[in-house]
Design an enzyme around this catalytic site. Structure first.
Site, PDB file in Angstrom:
ATOM      1  CB  THR B 145      -0.856   0.021   1.277  1.00 33.20           C
ATOM      2  OG1 THR B 145      -1.486  -1.230   1.412  1.00 33.20           O
ATOM      3  CG2 THR B 145      -1.882   1.117   1.221  1.00 33.20           C
ATOM      4  CD  GLU B 146      -1.269   5.266  -0.594  1.00 31.40           C
ATOM      5  OE1 GLU B 146      -0.636   5.846  -1.487  1.00 31.40           O
ATOM      6  OE2 GLU B 146      -2.512   5.301  -0.496  1.00 31.40           O
ATOM      7  CG  LEU B 147       5.008   2.519  -4.052  1.00 30.10           C
ATOM      8  CD1 LEU B 147       5.931   3.318  -4.956  1.00 30.10           C
ATOM      9  CD2 LEU B 147       4.977   1.076  -4.528  1.00 30.10           C
ATOM     10  CB  ILE B 148       4.160   1.480   3.237  1.00 32.33           C
ATOM     11  CG1 ILE B 148       3.387   2.799   3.248  1.00 32.33           C
ATOM     12  CG2 ILE B 148       4.763   1.213   4.613  1.00 32.33           C
ATOM     13  CD1 ILE B 148       2.161   2.790   4.113  1.00 32.33           C
ATOM     14  CD1 TRP B 298       2.766   6.745  -2.662  1.00 31.72           C
ATOM     15  CD2 TRP B 298       3.218   6.052  -4.725  1.00 31.72           C
ATOM     16  NE1 TRP B 298       1.589   6.379  -3.232  1.00 31.72           N
ATOM     17  CE2 TRP B 298       1.831   5.949  -4.510  1.00 31.72           C
ATOM     18  CE3 TRP B 298       3.733   5.677  -5.962  1.00 31.72           C
ATOM     19  CZ2 TRP B 298       0.960   5.483  -5.502  1.00 31.72           C
ATOM     20  CZ3 TRP B 298       2.855   5.216  -6.935  1.00 31.72           C
ATOM     21  CH2 TRP B 298       1.493   5.126  -6.708  1.00 31.72           C
TER      22      TRP B 298
END
Lengths: 420, 485
Positions: B145-148, B298
């Site tokens: 998720t969200e490039l976490i 990101w």
């Protein structure tokens, strides 16, 4: 730069927000440096803060020449004004005002309130302004609110100096649309004669432009700010009941402030939770109606009225609150949410308030949206994170709203109208 | 040889309706159906569908040389299935070309990776199952998720058997290093790390139609020129963006589709190829190890998780949500599980962001709320109701461990009952052969499991006790133990 200001109220003897705002602004301008301000009020009490402005009382200004000796003058007005100023003013009486009732010093009496003969007082105030304008040198004239517009216009005609008027409220705010024609005339006159108009919010600016037909380039918004709380007030500790939250309405209980919405919110919240108490502090012409309404909603056991609060009591009330609510129908600015934030009380304000334009860490709703306000109250008293976040971020935010910044903007406007 | 890896993200949360504190305990439907449908249909019409057509055209025109990857969250898939079923068909068609790879992520587009490893693993599995069901391929590369991303997350992902992870090429992590190589996480040496080239990605996402940008207008020729002139040895350029860049963030009128369609031709001129993440990972070797202690993402200038968990409002809501995670996993109520997924979407926390209100412009652009406080209030009201429902399933007074034990007992019982049934049947068969007993015993034995076990030991005493609920388990246990003996 020398500014001649006309005001109606000055702390500590204030009736509404006008006095607080005039005081804060003057002090803020003084801090910006190189300002020499003369502040005229109808009736000084002698305990006003001095140092940043030279205060002249309209009731100490002679309009009829009387031969009085120094000691009499000193006895009568010494605690509010230097007697020499009296004699300077006396040298500038410009017409025969014997037809007006004056005292032994040749001065007109003022109540300094909002009495029934207010139009007469306004007129007298502008007569006095003529004397003062002839005596006190100035570069610019600044009138606070409609009561002092005629005085400002008069001073402008005498000195030829530019006039700036400061609109703290319009009659459209005060009357929910039922404008008093006399008041409207005076306001409109002031706006026409003014070289520039300062409004306390964009909301008021729109009113001035739309309802009074003023050209937008003549109107600038300078948002009010707030004085840092004195240590004495910050030190107040109020006992808290951990089991019961307090939601507060604080202000005049009048149509403009939307008190009935507060009662409706209370009724809604109390249907769901019981550990909360609602307090309506202040007085006004709708108070009895509100007491009846609270009883009708069957919440009178959890809904209290305090009556009028003065001075320190206001802050004691705020400090014992968990939520502050201002459901004003039309509020030109509204300084009290800022004060609530200063003492760390989360605030819910209506979008129809001028201060909503500059505040972020408050909940903003429409004044008629009782559901949304009830939701916000419930959220603040139920979810600790909401309370803590609003409290902490609110203090941080409000500490950055300073009168110096507002003062600097006003000085810039002075420069513009004086073409410096 | 240089290659470009395109990956697009599709996600839409189930936005919550205005949920008042009065509704807590009364109304268990939380979603703003009108808005959700309106938004997903609008975006699909303006972006997803035309973009799918454009990509299909690109793949066909280039003779299957153009490759692309998608990451579609489970909650977005659910909405698309419900409101824009033609999109699923169009995606299948795209998938048939063999040039499309689907990536793995959390089903709910959640932040579970930061709070609850078990939940995280469950969700990844659920998501991959859904993708396999719809598009017939099982994701091999993971993007969170969200490039976490952090070392810890890398280890979890590696344990699930993924070969590659996609994340942000955050400057404070890379330092002087270039994102145009493969790396490997410090905690999972076998996994390969692909980093987003945020400069080139943002050129398309945010700057493409910006007149004030000194490189305006961006043409395919120029863009490929930049990629072509990267230093020798930088082998892969990862262009990761949200799918609505094509058509929504950059509307069709800006010429974004024309730009995309021209890319393969100019790429071919410069000898640049396109690859899916799996291809990149199988072809290229990592050059270095990267260690990330604090999670990166990101979002925003900081590229950390502060957009979702930056202030105490967000933290409080997040903690409250995951405080019931274990309980929810023990439940079997489908609707509850569904709400559990929808409520975890990271978007709900994003709406509560108060990070410098000035910068909040980007945040409020996507938010259905006027302010962070409103978002928090609404979410907490919904969550309060949700928690009430969870508690209704199982009483509050029982500890999780105890509850777990009880549930295991109940579940095991089912298996045991089966075993016992068989035993009973065979015993009866035996008994029938040896000596004919009263056939009347058969009737009560069929009714309940516990009494069934009973006849073998002491038929008259055990049977009536089995009526009470907690006692039932105990007696059942006893009975089974006895039966086993």
């Amino acid at each position: 730069m020398k500014a001649l200001m006309f005001g109606w109220e000055f702390p500590p003897h204030i009736l509404g927000g006008l006095g607080t705002a005039s005081y804060g602004l003057t002090k803020g301008m003084h801090k910006c440096g190189d300002m020499d301000i003369t502040f005229v009020i109808p009736k000084p009490w002698g305990d006003e803060e001095k140092g940043f402005a030279n205060i002249i009382g309209a009731n100490n200004t002679p309009v009829v020449w009387r031969d009085v000796d120094w000691s009499t003058v000193e006895n009568q007005i010494g605690k509010t004004m230097n007697p020499q100023t009296y004699y300077d003013l006396r040298n500038n009486i410009y017409a025969d005002f014997n037809y007006i009732h004056t005292n032994n010093l040749g001065c007109i009496e003022f109540s300094g309130r909002y009495a029934d003969n207010i139009l007469e007082e306004i007129n007298n105030y502008s007569i006095v302004a003529g004397v003062i304008a002839r005596t006190v040198p100035c570069d610019v004239i600044h009138s606070h609110d409609w009561l002092t517009y005629p005085a400002g216009i008069h001073a402008k005609q005498i000195t030829g100096k530019p006039l700036v008027i400061h609109v703290h409220a319009t009659d459209f705010d005060r009357s929910r649309g039922n404008v008093n024609p006399d008041v409207f005339r005076i306001e409109k006159d002031g706006m026409n004669y003014a070289d520039h108009i300062i409004t306390v919010s964009n909301l008021t600016r729109q009113t001035v432009i739309e309802k009074y037909g003023i050209s937008p380039d003549k109107v600038t918004t300078v948002h009010n700010a707030v004085e840092p709380m004195s240590e004495e007030i910050m030190a107040i500790e109020m006992p808290r009941n951990p089991k019961e939250k307090v939601v507060t309405f604080l202000g005049r209980i009048t149509m403009q402030k939307g008190p009935e919405y507060f009662v409706e919110v209370a009724a809604q919240v109390l249907r769901k939770t019981n550990n909360v108490r609602f307090v309506m502090a202040g007085s006004g012409d709708m108070m009895n109606k509100m007491i009846r309404l609270a009883a009708e909603r069957d919440i009178a056991d959890k809904f209290q009225f305090t009556g009028f609060l003065r001075g320190k009591q206001v802050y004691e009330m705020l400090k014992s609150s968990d939520v502050y609510m201002m459901p004003s129908v039309s509020e030109p600015f509204g300084i009290s949410p800022l004060e609530a934030m200063q003492v760390g009380v989360p605030s819910i304000i209506s979008k129809q308030s001028g201060c909503a334009e500059i505040l972020n860490n408050v909940v903003k709703t429409d004044y008629w949206d009782v559901d949304a306000m009830a939701d916000a109250v419930y959220s603040i008293i139920t979810y600790p994170a909401m309370y803590t976040h609003m409290k902490e971020e609110g203090i941080r935010e409000v500490n950055e709203i300073k009168w110096e910044y507002a003062g600097q903007k006003v000085i810039d406007i002075y420069r513009k109208v004086m073409k410096w | 040889m240089r290659t470009i890896c395109f990956y697009f993200q599709i996600h839409q949360p189930f936005r919550l309706k205005r949920y008042r504190f009065f509704d807590i305990g009364n109304d268990h439907y939380y979603y703003d159906d009108f808005n959700n449908e309106e938004i997903i249909r609008r975006i699909a019409e303006r972006s997803y569908l035309p973009a799918n057509r454009a990509l299909l055209e690109m793949i066909e025109d280039s003779g299957n040389k153009f490759k692309v990857a998608f990451s579609i969250s489970g909650v977005a898939l659910e909405q698309l299935e419900m409101y824009v079923p033609e999109f699923i068909d169009s995606m299948r068609e795209l998938a048939k070309t063999g040039c499309v790879e689907f990536l793995s992520e959390t089903y709910a587009h959640s932040l579970a990776s930061l709070a609850d490893p078990e939940e995280f693993i469950n969700q990844v599995k659920a998501h991959d199952d859904k993708i396999e069901l719809l598009f017939g391929q099982r994701p091999k590369v993971f993007r969170n998720t969200e490039l976490i991303y952090s070392d810890e997350i890398a280890a979890m992902v590696a344990s699930m058997g993924f070969k590659g992870i996609i994340t942000e090429g955050a400057k404070h992590i890379l330092g002087w290093k270039s994102p145009n190589y493969l790396y490997t996480p410090a905690t999972a040496p076998k996994v390969k790390l692909m980093l987003k080239n945020y400069k080139l990605s943002d050129d398309i996402t945010f700057r493409f139609s910006n007149y004030a940008w000194n490189e305006y207008p961006l043409t395919a020729d120029k863009f490929m020129g930049w990629i072509g002139s990267l230093p020798e040895g930088e082998e892969v350029v990862n262009l990761f963006m949200t799918y609505d860049t094509l058509g929504e963030l950059q509307s069709a009128e800006t010429g974004i589709f024309g730009f995309m369609k021209a890319l393969p031709r100019f790429a071919a001129d410069k000898g640049i190829t396109f690859s899916t993440p799996s291809e990149v990972i199988s072809k290229l070797k990592p050059v270095d190890v990267i260690s990330v202690n604090d999670p990166i993402s990101w979002a925003d200038e900081e590229r950390d998780t502060s957009a979702w968990l930056g202030n105490i409002l967000q933290k409080e809501a997040f903690e409250k949500l995951y405080s019931v995670a274990e309980r929810v996993r023990l439940c079997s109520d489908t609707r509850l599980k569904q709400d559990w997924n929808y409520l975890q979407a990271s978007d709900h926390f994003y709406y509560m962001c108060t990070k410098h209100f000035a910068d909040g412009a980007v945040h409020s652009h996507y938010s259905p709320y006027d302010s962070a406080y409103e978002a928090f209030t609404n979410y907490m009201n919904v969550l309060s109701d949700f928690i009430v429902r969870v508690e209704e399933q199982f009483p509050d007074s029982i500890e999780n461990e105890e509850l777990n034990a009880l549930i295991t007992t109940i579940r095991n019982q089912a298996a045991e009952i089966e075993v016992l049934k068989k035993e009973l049947a065979s015993a009866k068969a035996n008994a029938g052969v040896v000596a004919e007993e009263k056939p009347a015993k058969k009737a009560p034995a069929k009714k309940k499991a516990a009494p069934k076990a009973a006849p073998k030991a002491e038929p008259k005493e055990e049977a009536p006790v089995a009526e009470e609920k907690p006692a039932k388990k105990a007696s059942a246990k006893k009975a089974t133990k006895k039966a086993e003996k």
